[in-house]
Design an enzyme around this catalytic site. Structure first.
Site, mmCIF file in Angstrom:
data_model
loop_
_atom_site.group_PDB
_atom_site.id
_atom_site.type_symbol
_atom_site.label_atom_id
_atom_site.label_comp_id
_atom_site.label_asym_id
_atom_site.label_seq_id
_atom_site.Cartn_x
_atom_site.Cartn_y
_atom_site.Cartn_z
ATOM 1 C CE1 TYR A 38 -3.879 2.289 0.525
ATOM 2 C CE2 TYR A 38 -2.285 3.516 1.838
ATOM 3 C CZ TYR A 38 -3.497 3.454 1.178
ATOM 4 O OH TYR A 38 -4.304 4.561 1.144
ATOM 5 C CG HIS A 193 -8.301 7.117 4.591
ATOM 6 N ND1 HIS A 193 -8.825 8.358 4.328
ATOM 7 C CD2 HIS A 193 -8.036 6.568 3.375
ATOM 8 C CE1 HIS A 193 -8.860 8.565 3.026
ATOM 9 N NE2 HIS A 193 -8.395 7.502 2.430
ATOM 10 N NE ARG A 224 -3.923 6.717 -3.578
ATOM 11 C CZ ARG A 224 -4.460 5.599 -3.100
ATOM 12 N NH1 ARG A 224 -5.786 5.495 -2.980
ATOM 13 N NH2 ARG A 224 -3.717 4.586 -2.731
ATOM 14 C CG ASN A 226 -7.403 1.870 -3.820
ATOM 15 O OD1 ASN A 226 -6.416 1.234 -3.453
ATOM 16 N ND2 ASN A 226 -8.544 1.843 -3.167
ATOM 17 C CD GLU A 266 -11.944 2.542 -5.604
ATOM 18 O OE1 GLU A 266 -12.871 1.923 -5.075
ATOM 19 O OE2 GLU A 266 -11.145 3.285 -4.963
ATOM 20 C CE1 TYR A 317 -9.250 -1.322 3.746
ATOM 21 C CE2 TYR A 317 -7.750 -1.250 1.874
ATOM 22 C CZ TYR A 317 -8.726 -0.656 2.646
ATOM 23 O OH TYR A 317 -9.179 0.590 2.326
ATOM 24 C CE LYS A 318 -5.845 -3.298 -1.986
ATOM 25 N NZ LYS A 318 -6.211 -1.957 -2.496
#
Length: 337
Positions: A38, A193, A224, A226, A266, A317-318
């Protein structure tokens, strides 16, 4: 740029969603290396002609599909659009930004005329032709923020800047990756976050990212990428609809991973709004089945290595832990080295 729109596809239940060769070629593959950790990975949002980075608001072949999908989601859950009372100026600020860019970048599809506060907006793909008074919600068929957000691909958040922080005080979020606007509305940058593993253990990353965002200037946006993964070409993977899609993670096998698993990327754009000083945080989501992705051999090989070596905290997390093993098995056939 002329865009050819697909007929409305199905992104729920009986899925029917296809990427053309052109869409595959311009897909924003997010891995510059064979391993992943990350990172904030913010860069200036400079135009790159012929790519998804050409314009501030990217419109592609799935436009009709995605605005239709948004309308269906809002019909079922109007709370996917929230604008706190103090964000009205930011809402009109955003409407102006979107209309100016869409009409300049896609003149064959969108048109804007302005005579003082008397504006005329045409969206040809959606058959919208409306005269309205800028700043007056009653002159539009819907409040300004909802009106324009329904005409864009991707989710939209407007962040109010105050007290040295950013607050998610307005949003149109109909295609989130396992989160909820209704839960996050009004939260600060740090609060929404909190689930991110790296930020949870390294406050310095968070502080640097927030300081950077607070200093973004008008006319100098940043962006960015993601990524995560989704089973089936399902845009709405919100917390509220987990009961509809959560079980699909258990359907993946080493034989069907190419069909079921979709890489979800994203493009997050962050321009400053001129009048209100709010920060736009747009989340333009691109989906590609792994069957389509592996038509690019370099992508196939790299994705295998990234998923195989992904730290467990990031995999959790993903949301890919449950099907990671069959996914890696399926991808391994494209990486024989």
């Amino acid at each position: 740029m002329t865009v050819q729109f697909n007929p409305v596809e199905n992104m729920r239940d009986q899925f029917h969603y296809h990427n053309s060769a052109k869409a595959i070629a311009r897909f924003p593959f997010p891995f510059p290396e064979d391993s992943y950790m990350y990172s904030v990975n913010i860069e200036p949002a400079l135009s790159k002609p012929g790519t998804i980075f050409e314009h501030w608001f990217d419109i592609d072949e799935h436009y009709l599909t995605e605005v239709n999908e948004r309308a269906l989601t809002l019909k079922n859950d109007p709370k996917r659009c929230i604008v706190l009372p103090h964000m009205q100026q930011a809402a009109w600020d955003f409407l102006e930004m979107a209309m100016l860019h869409l009409s300049a970048d896609y003149p064959e599809h969108f048109h804007l005329e302005r005579q003082g506060k008397a504006w005329h907006w045409i969206n040809r793909p959606m058959n919208i032709d409306v005269h309205f008074q800028f700043g007056d919600d009653s002159s539009l068929p819907l409040p300004a923020f909802e009106f324009i957000s329904r005409q864009l691909q991707g989710d939209i958040a407007l962040l109010d800047q105050r007290e040295g922080d950013l607050f998610m005080d307005a949003g149109m979020i109909t295609g989130p990756a396992d989160w909820s606007l209704n839960f996050d509305a009004g939260m600060s940058f740090k609060q929404w976050h909190a689930p991110v593993p790296k930020l949870a253990h390294d406050a310095g990353v968070f502080e640097r990212a927030l300081k950077f965002l607070l200093n973004i200037q008008v006319g100098n946006p940043y962006r960015r990428l993601n990524w995560t993964m989704t089973i089936n070409p399902r845009m709405d993977t919100s917390s509220e609809t987990y009961h509809l899609w959560g079980h699909e993670r258990g359907l993946v096998t080493k034989d069907n991973a190419g069909e079921l698993v979709h890489l979800r990327v994203e493009l997050q754009m962050m321009p400053r709004l001129a009048r209100s000083n709010a920060l736009l945080f747009s989340i333009r989501t691109y989906l590609i089945s792994l069957n389509d992705l592996v038509t690019n051999p370099a992508w196939a090989k790299r994705l295998h290595r990234v998923i195989r070596d992904l730290p467990e905290s990031i995999a959790d997390y993903k949301g890919i832990t449950r099907y990671r093993e069959p996914l890696v098995q399926w991808l391994s056939q494209f990486d024989q080295e």
